[in-house]
Design an enzyme around this catalytic site. Structure first.
Site, PDB file in Angstrom:
ATOM      1  N   CYS A  65       0.885  -1.177   0.000  1.00 34.93           N
ATOM      2  CA  CYS A  65       0.000   0.000   0.000  1.00 34.93           C
ATOM      3  C   CYS A  65       0.918   1.222   0.000  1.00 34.93           C
ATOM      4  O   CYS A  65       2.029   1.154  -0.516  1.00 34.93           O
ATOM      5  CB  CYS A  65      -0.960  -0.030   1.186  1.00 34.93           C
ATOM      6  SG  CYS A  65      -0.174  -0.170   2.802  1.00 34.93           S
ATOM      7  N   THR A  67       2.288   2.727   2.631  1.00 42.02           N
ATOM      8  CA  THR A  67       3.340   2.603   3.643  1.00 42.02           C
ATOM      9  C   THR A  67       3.684   1.160   4.015  1.00 42.02           C
ATOM     10  O   THR A  67       4.677   0.928   4.700  1.00 42.02           O
ATOM     11  CB  THR A  67       2.864   3.273   4.950  1.00 42.02           C
ATOM     12  OG1 THR A  67       1.613   2.633   5.314  1.00 42.02           O
ATOM     13  CG2 THR A  67       2.635   4.761   4.766  1.00 42.02           C
ATOM     14  N   HIS A 133      12.520 -19.999  18.562  1.00 42.02           N
ATOM     15  CA  HIS A 133      11.577 -19.163  17.806  1.00 42.02           C
ATOM     16  C   HIS A 133      10.312 -19.947  17.438  1.00 42.02           C
ATOM     17  O   HIS A 133       9.238 -19.362  17.330  1.00 42.02           O
ATOM     18  CB  HIS A 133      12.260 -18.596  16.566  1.00 42.02           C
ATOM     19  CG  HIS A 133      13.473 -17.785  16.913  1.00 42.02           C
ATOM     20  ND1 HIS A 133      13.385 -16.629  17.657  1.00 42.02           N
ATOM     21  CD2 HIS A 133      14.793 -17.993  16.679  1.00 42.02           C
ATOM     22  CE1 HIS A 133      14.602 -16.145  17.850  1.00 42.02           C
ATOM     23  NE2 HIS A 133      15.474 -16.958  17.270  1.00 42.02           N
TER      24      HIS A 133
HETATM   25  C1  RB5 Z   1      -3.871   5.275   0.184  1.00 41.86           C
HETATM   26  O1  RB5 Z   1      -3.912   6.642  -0.082  1.00 41.86           O
HETATM   27  C2  RB5 Z   1      -3.169   4.998   1.504  1.00 41.86           C
HETATM   28  O2  RB5 Z   1      -3.936   5.470   2.555  1.00 41.86           O
HETATM   29  C3  RB5 Z   1      -2.879   3.537   1.651  1.00 41.86           C
HETATM   30  O3  RB5 Z   1      -2.169   3.081   0.563  1.00 41.86           O
HETATM   31  C4  RB5 Z   1      -2.023   3.073   2.809  1.00 41.86           C
HETATM   32  O4  RB5 Z   1      -0.904   3.871   3.011  1.00 41.86           O
HETATM   33  C5  RB5 Z   1      -2.688   2.625   3.996  1.00 41.86           C
HETATM   34  O5  RB5 Z   1      -2.055   2.112   4.932  1.00 41.86           O
END
Ligand code: RB5
Length: 149
Positions: A65, A67, A133
């Site tokens: 996504c 991040t 682990h």
């Molecule tokens: C999309 O704009 C963004 O919010 C998504 O990709 C992500 O970073 C969510 O965690």
């Protein structure tokens, strides 16, 4: 080993780069979307990749996504998924060696393709160490059994 690959729009370009890397390495994967030019919800596409692992159609997932954080939150809502957002090589290595990660999450807005490919390579090549682990991963399974229906 087969990888489920999925992203939202913010991860689309990085997903395309990783798909190209996997293809060039003859690494089996299935792309669960999204497609180019779409604006989608990361929750929906993270769930598609996670479900493929839960169903046994894929062995692991790489979810992207903006991040890597939203995808990790989504994937960790699925029983049996151990999703790890990794930004540095040491984390990618230890996510496998210690956590037996079966889902790597990355960010299209936080990772260059160069570092992302290095993280993916390490994550794919590093075996789980087992031993103490394995006991800890079992403790995670016990928590899943306690808290997931
Ligand atoms: C999309 O704009 C963004 O919010 C998504 O990709 C992500 O970073 C969510 O965690």
């Amino acid at each position: 080993m087969k990888i489920a690959l999925a992203s939202d729009h913010a991860g689309y370009e990085l997903k395309a780069g990783i798909a190209e890397y996997l293809r060039s390495d003859n690494f089996p994967f299935e792309d669960f979307g999204c497609g180019p030019g779409e604006t989608v919800d990361y929750v929906e596409y993270g769930a598609k990749g996670a479900r493929a692992v839960v169903a046994g159609d894929c062995d692991r997932a790489i979810l992207i996504c903006g991040t890597g954080l939203g995808m990790a939150i989504v994937a960790n809502k699925f029983k049996g998924l151990r999703a790890t957002p990794c930004s540095v090589e040491y984390a990618a290595e230890v996510s496998r060696a210690h956590n037996d990660s079966n889902c790597l999450t990355l960010g299209g807005r936080t990772h260059t393709l160069d570092i992302a490919v290095r993280l993916v390579r390490i994550w794919l090549e590093t075996p789980f160490e087992g031993g103490r682990h394995a006991r800890r991963v079992q403790m995670i399974r016990d928590l899943e059994n306690e808290n997931f229906k």
